[in-house]
Design a protein around this motif. Sequence first.
Motif, PDB file in Angstrom:
ATOM      1  N   LYS A  60       9.059 -16.749  68.614  1.00  0.00           N
ATOM      2  CA  LYS A  60       9.819 -17.710  67.813  1.00  0.00           C
ATOM      3  C   LYS A  60      11.321 -17.450  67.850  1.00  0.00           C
ATOM      4  O   LYS A  60      12.111 -18.368  67.675  1.00  0.00           O
ATOM      5  N   SER A 202      12.792 -10.397  57.595  1.00  0.00           N
ATOM      6  CA  SER A 202      13.634 -10.354  58.790  1.00  0.00           C
ATOM      7  C   SER A 202      15.043  -9.877  58.431  1.00  0.00           C
ATOM      8  O   SER A 202      15.445  -9.933  57.265  1.00  0.00           O
ATOM      9  N   GLY A 238      11.221  -7.528  62.097  1.00  0.00           N
ATOM     10  CA  GLY A 238      12.127  -7.461  60.959  1.00  0.00           C
ATOM     11  C   GLY A 238      13.346  -6.584  61.109  1.00  0.00           C
ATOM     12  O   GLY A 238      14.225  -6.597  60.238  1.00  0.00           O
ATOM     13  N   GLU A 288       6.237  -6.208  66.387  1.00  0.00           N
ATOM     14  CA  GLU A 288       6.483  -7.637  66.626  1.00  0.00           C
ATOM     15  C   GLU A 288       7.958  -7.991  66.479  1.00  0.00           C
ATOM     16  O   GLU A 288       8.321  -8.849  65.674  1.00  0.00           O
ATOM     17  N   GLY A 290      11.467  -9.725  66.979  1.00  0.00           N
ATOM     18  CA  GLY A 290      12.027 -10.952  67.545  1.00  0.00           C
ATOM     19  C   GLY A 290      13.530 -10.760  67.684  1.00  0.00           C
ATOM     20  O   GLY A 290      14.067 -10.471  68.749  1.00  0.00           O
ATOM     21  N   ARG A 291      14.199 -10.837  66.532  1.00  0.00           N
ATOM     22  CA  ARG A 291      15.657 -10.754  66.489  1.00  0.00           C
ATOM     23  C   ARG A 291      16.207  -9.541  67.232  1.00  0.00           C
ATOM     24  O   ARG A 291      17.163  -9.650  68.007  1.00  0.00           O
ATOM     25  N   ARG A 327      21.853 -21.527  61.671  1.00  0.00           N
ATOM     26  CA  ARG A 327      21.767 -20.343  60.812  1.00  0.00           C
ATOM     27  C   ARG A 327      22.854 -20.272  59.724  1.00  0.00           C
ATOM     28  O   ARG A 327      22.538 -19.996  58.574  1.00  0.00           O
ATOM     29  N   TYR A 331      21.140 -20.190  56.232  1.00  0.00           N
ATOM     30  CA  TYR A 331      21.013 -18.847  55.626  1.00  0.00           C
ATOM     31  C   TYR A 331      22.367 -18.234  55.268  1.00  0.00           C
ATOM     32  O   TYR A 331      22.437 -17.022  55.055  1.00  0.00           O
ATOM     33  N   TYR A 387      16.898 -17.154  67.034  1.00  0.00           N
ATOM     34  CA  TYR A 387      16.846 -18.249  66.075  1.00  0.00           C
ATOM     35  C   TYR A 387      18.059 -19.179  66.223  1.00  0.00           C
ATOM     36  O   TYR A 387      18.578 -19.700  65.245  1.00  0.00           O
TER      37      TYR A 387
HETATM   38  N1  LLP Z   1       6.174 -11.263  62.984  1.00  0.00           N
HETATM   39  C1  LLP Z   1       5.990 -12.253  62.078  1.00  0.00           C
HETATM   40  C2  LLP Z   1       4.661 -12.464  61.511  1.00  0.00           C
HETATM   41  C3  LLP Z   1       7.072 -13.059  61.706  1.00  0.00           C
HETATM   42  O1  LLP Z   1       6.896 -14.028  60.810  1.00  0.00           O
HETATM   43  C4  LLP Z   1       8.359 -12.837  62.270  1.00  0.00           C
HETATM   44  C5  LLP Z   1       9.506 -13.666  61.917  1.00  0.00           C
HETATM   45  C6  LLP Z   1       8.483 -11.809  63.216  1.00  0.00           C
HETATM   46  C7  LLP Z   1       7.376 -11.038  63.541  1.00  0.00           C
HETATM   47  C8  LLP Z   1       9.785 -11.490  63.883  1.00  0.00           C
HETATM   48  O2  LLP Z   1      10.741 -11.041  62.958  1.00  0.00           O
HETATM   49  P1  LLP Z   1      12.182 -10.513  63.441  1.00  0.00           P
HETATM   50  O3  LLP Z   1      11.978  -9.240  64.218  1.00  0.00           O
HETATM   51  O4  LLP Z   1      12.800 -11.581  64.268  1.00  0.00           O
HETATM   52  O5  LLP Z   1      12.935 -10.302  62.186  1.00  0.00           O
HETATM   53  N2  LLP Z   1      15.006 -18.042  61.278  1.00  0.00           N
HETATM   54  C9  LLP Z   1      15.342 -16.860  60.522  1.00  0.00           C
HETATM   55  C10 LLP Z   1      14.354 -15.731  60.757  1.00  0.00           C
HETATM   56  C11 LLP Z   1      12.922 -16.109  60.463  1.00  0.00           C
HETATM   57  C12 LLP Z   1      11.909 -15.021  60.771  1.00  0.00           C
HETATM   58  C13 LLP Z   1      10.529 -15.537  60.731  1.00  0.00           C
HETATM   59  N3  LLP Z   1       9.498 -14.604  61.050  1.00  0.00           N
HETATM   60  C14 LLP Z   1      16.765 -16.464  60.878  1.00  0.00           C
HETATM   61  O6  LLP Z   1      17.427 -17.139  61.674  1.00  0.00           O
HETATM   62  O7  LLP Z   1      17.296 -15.489  60.333  1.00  0.00           O
END
Ligand code: LLP
Length: 434
Positions: A60, A202, A238, A288, A290-291, A327, A331, A387
């Motif tokens: 995502k 996140s 996160g 997991e 993402g960012r 963003r 946010y 994102y």
């Molecule tokens: N795993 C799950 C179940 C999640 O819901 C998410 C993100 C991740 C992993 C990845 O998280 P990360 O490593 O990216 O923090 N659009 C928002 C962030 C939304 C995150 C949604 N879930 C932004 O632009 O800050």
Amino acid sequence: MHHFRYVGQNLHCESVDLAEVARLYGTPTYVYSASTMADNYTRLSGSMKGLDAQVCYAVKANSNLAVIRHLGNLGSAFEFASAGEMRRVIAAGASVRRSVFAGVGKTELEIRQALEAGIYSFHVESEPELARINHVAGKLGVKAAIAIRVNPDVDAHTHAKITTGTSANKFGIPLRQAAAAYEAASKYPHITIRGIQSHIGSQITDVKPFVETLEKLAPLAAELKERHRIEYISIGGGIGIVYRDALASGAASWWDAQPEASRPLTPEVYGATLSPMLAKLGLKVLLEPGRSMVANAGVLLTRVEYLKRGQGKNFLIVDAGMNDLVRPAMYDSYHEVVPLQRDTTRRALVADVVGPICESTDCFAKDRQVQEVGEGEYLALMSAGAYGHVMASRYNTRPIPAEVLVKGSAFEQVTARETFEQIIANEKIPAFLK
Ligand code: LLP
């Protein structure tokens, strides 16, 4: 660390002059550094010392096919939040065999597609979802592997709109009810219990909420291992990145210059803190992120259209809008704004950096000090690799922007800018209006 820096007075992504990219492909355009992504991936996967750990990149954050392929080539598996994201992984030529499917609203069709594709596990968010997965698997005559997403009720101390791990959020099954949910799962004939999962939010810049989550989950994980022979724990994503001082943070010396207490969370600290706790569980570990894989690997290039000098206020009006990068509007996020061509002889300007859209929230930066720039010059919005493009819309009938991937001195457009014809292609005038 990232690979954006000034060479002479020109901002480069790796060995590529970004102004050249802007001239060639137009603006607004997202540009990504493949080497930065590779560094991010290697640092995180290497931080889980002595563990059987698998990175499942959260698609995502940036689902461009080239980005998926690149991370897949490095050894990443994937976490997807829809069948669409899963199909992107397949379309990118990567495997879904080690990948997981998350999300609170999986449809029957999505579950069927994921079972047919042979994914590793479903991350289940409710008891009715368990029943549905069992039902769909039964119809296909297969068993579905699952982990329950446990909501540990931990405050991640991040922006309210990206917090997911407290009981006020729609995500997961509360820790207190989780054992019962696993018991229910064990009764279903078409379900195999494979793991336990948690994701608390996140842009988390402190390791403590992750520690607190693991402390809360560990007794249940041990019990599940005993009782249901689970084989893995997924600790979600996160990990936060540096948004302020984004450009400086790419230099090794910048990190050393930060007072230790205020140093942003690094993959090394994350891994070193959590690994010993995870090792005790004796389970395979899924991450997991993402960012933290892609955010600092991307910038959004934009062209200055006008410098509007108002009463006590200046507006730098650029050709990117909140539809391209939502963003800040959504946010209140901070993105550093820097010129592609630096000129230290020019005065500084304090201005709001705004887009062309008819909304006051179409603002990237308020009262920001930037180098004075005028029409036709280019700026980069930093740390836009996560994102960014994935959340772009066509609001105001503006095309979804182009994307370019850079590696060393090579670069290629990996998404063409949408055309007006593509935007209206699925619309029609009904017969009763003709
Ligand atoms: N795993 C799950 C179940 C999640 O819901 C998410 C993100 C991740 C992993 C990845 O998280 P990360 O490593 O990216 O923090 N659009 C928002 C962030 C939304 C995150 C949604 N879930 C932004 O632009 O800050």
